[in-house]
Scaffold this active site. Structure first.
Site, PDB file in Angstrom:
ATOM      1  N   CYS A  60      -5.104  -2.955   3.406  1.00 39.40           N
ATOM      2  CA  CYS A  60      -4.661  -2.650   4.765  1.00 39.40           C
ATOM      3  C   CYS A  60      -5.794  -2.663   5.797  1.00 39.40           C
ATOM      4  O   CYS A  60      -6.259  -3.728   6.198  1.00 39.40           O
ATOM      5  CB  CYS A  60      -3.914  -1.317   4.767  1.00 39.40           C
ATOM      6  SG  CYS A  60      -2.849  -1.069   6.230  1.00 39.40           S
ATOM      7  N   LYS A  72      -9.918   2.363  -1.698  1.00 37.14           N
ATOM      8  CA  LYS A  72     -10.027   1.792  -0.352  1.00 37.14           C
ATOM      9  C   LYS A  72     -11.297   2.275   0.349  1.00 37.14           C
ATOM     10  O   LYS A  72     -11.573   3.477   0.430  1.00 37.14           O
ATOM     11  CB  LYS A  72      -8.784   2.186   0.448  1.00 37.14           C
ATOM     12  CG  LYS A  72      -8.667   1.577   1.835  1.00 37.14           C
ATOM     13  CD  LYS A  72      -7.359   2.031   2.463  1.00 37.14           C
ATOM     14  CE  LYS A  72      -7.150   1.490   3.853  1.00 37.14           C
ATOM     15  NZ  LYS A  72      -5.895   2.000   4.449  1.00 37.14           N
ATOM     16  N   GLU A  79       0.835  -1.203   0.000  1.00 39.13           N
ATOM     17  CA  GLU A  79       0.000   0.000   0.000  1.00 39.13           C
ATOM     18  C   GLU A  79       0.872   1.256   0.000  1.00 39.13           C
ATOM     19  O   GLU A  79       1.874   1.338   0.717  1.00 39.13           O
ATOM     20  CB  GLU A  79      -0.879  -0.015   1.256  1.00 39.13           C
ATOM     21  CG  GLU A  79      -1.737   1.223   1.427  1.00 39.13           C
ATOM     22  CD  GLU A  79      -2.405   1.291   2.791  1.00 39.13           C
ATOM     23  OE1 GLU A  79      -3.484   1.905   2.875  1.00 39.13           O
ATOM     24  OE2 GLU A  79      -1.847   0.747   3.766  1.00 39.13           O
TER      25      GLU A  79
END
Length: 264
Positions: A146, A111, A40
């Protein structure tokens, strides 16, 4: 199927463009793999909040260009981790890019769960809305990033969309490394899927990174795990294991909550 997770070290003394060239060379070195995965926000560092705006780029920006070329030259599927994307309306997103072996952009994912508890990423970036899967020749990949790893409902949605392998790039801090491995194994076990979780090494804005990228099988067994520093973690796995596991131990068929079923 062979996957190579590139646990890139992100340090403040390396210019972004230099790191971009270095990472492109690392990708090209993985010719022969089926899938290559990057972490990421490896261009800036996941905790380098003050750099997000300055280093943000359009979807088809310099990282897109460099990674598309590297994927094509290596002949691999490439999950190029994520970059700070600036949309045409000015909104920033933490956006993952997935390229085919021909260098075409196969998918992008913004995300959904932003980290920061009302500061950092949570206020600087917009939230994505769409679940994303990518069909590879041997498996269907579900894409998460993440902090998403802490939200099992996202992974259930990806399973419902056909995912058999989860790819999770991250910039996970060392101080919560125990959670990293625990959650990767939990997402694998509860969804009977492979998890390929690729983190960064180095230090982002004074925050030491966990490293320890990990590949977990559908029974929760760790097939391979990296150390704390920059490393290429390569593992061979059989995607057919997913169907076999789900057939032999059909726990997913007993789901009740979260399904769109009529009430009785």
């Amino acid at each position: 199927m062979r996957a190579s997770l590139l646990q890139v070290a992100v340090n403040e003394d390396e210019p972004v463009e230099s790191r971009r060239r270095r990472v492109a060379a690392l990708v090209r070195d993985q010719a022969g793999a089926d899938l290559v995965v990057l972490p990421e926000l490896w261009t800036t560092g996941a905790f380098a909040y003050e750099a997000f705006g300055a280093e943000a780029e359009p979807l088809e920006g310099p990282t897109h260009e460099a990674m598309a070329k590297a994927a094509s030259e290596a002949g691999v599927w490439l999950h190029a981790g994520s970059v700070p994307e600036r949309d045409t309306d000015g909104t920033l997103y933490n956006t993952s890019l997935v390229f085919s072996p021909s260098g075409e952009l196969a998918a992008s994912y913004r995300k959904i769960h932003r980290f920061g508890f009302d500061k950092g990423e949570a206020v600087l970036m917009g939230a994505g809305e769409d679940l994303v899967t990518v069909r590879l020749p041997d498996t269907v990949v579900g894409v998460a990033t993440c902090y998403d790893l802490r939200f099992p409902e996202l992974f259930r949605g990806l399973v419902d969309a056909g995912a058999e392998t989860f790819v999770v790039p991250a910039g996970w801090p060392e101080r919560r490394r125990a959670h990293w491995t625990l959650l990767a194994r939990a997402r694998a076990v509860e969804n009977q899927a492979f998890v390929l979780a690729c983190g960064t090494a180095g230090t982002h804005a004074g925050v030491p990174q966990a490293g320890h990228s990990v590949v977990v099988d559908p029974w929760g067994e760790v097939l391979a795990e990296a150390g704390p520093g920059e490393e290429v973690l390569t593992v061979d796995f059989d995607p057919a294991t997913v169907a076999g596991t789900r057939d032999r131990f059909p726990a997913l068929k007993d789901r009740v909550l979260g399904l769109d079923r009529p009430r009785r």
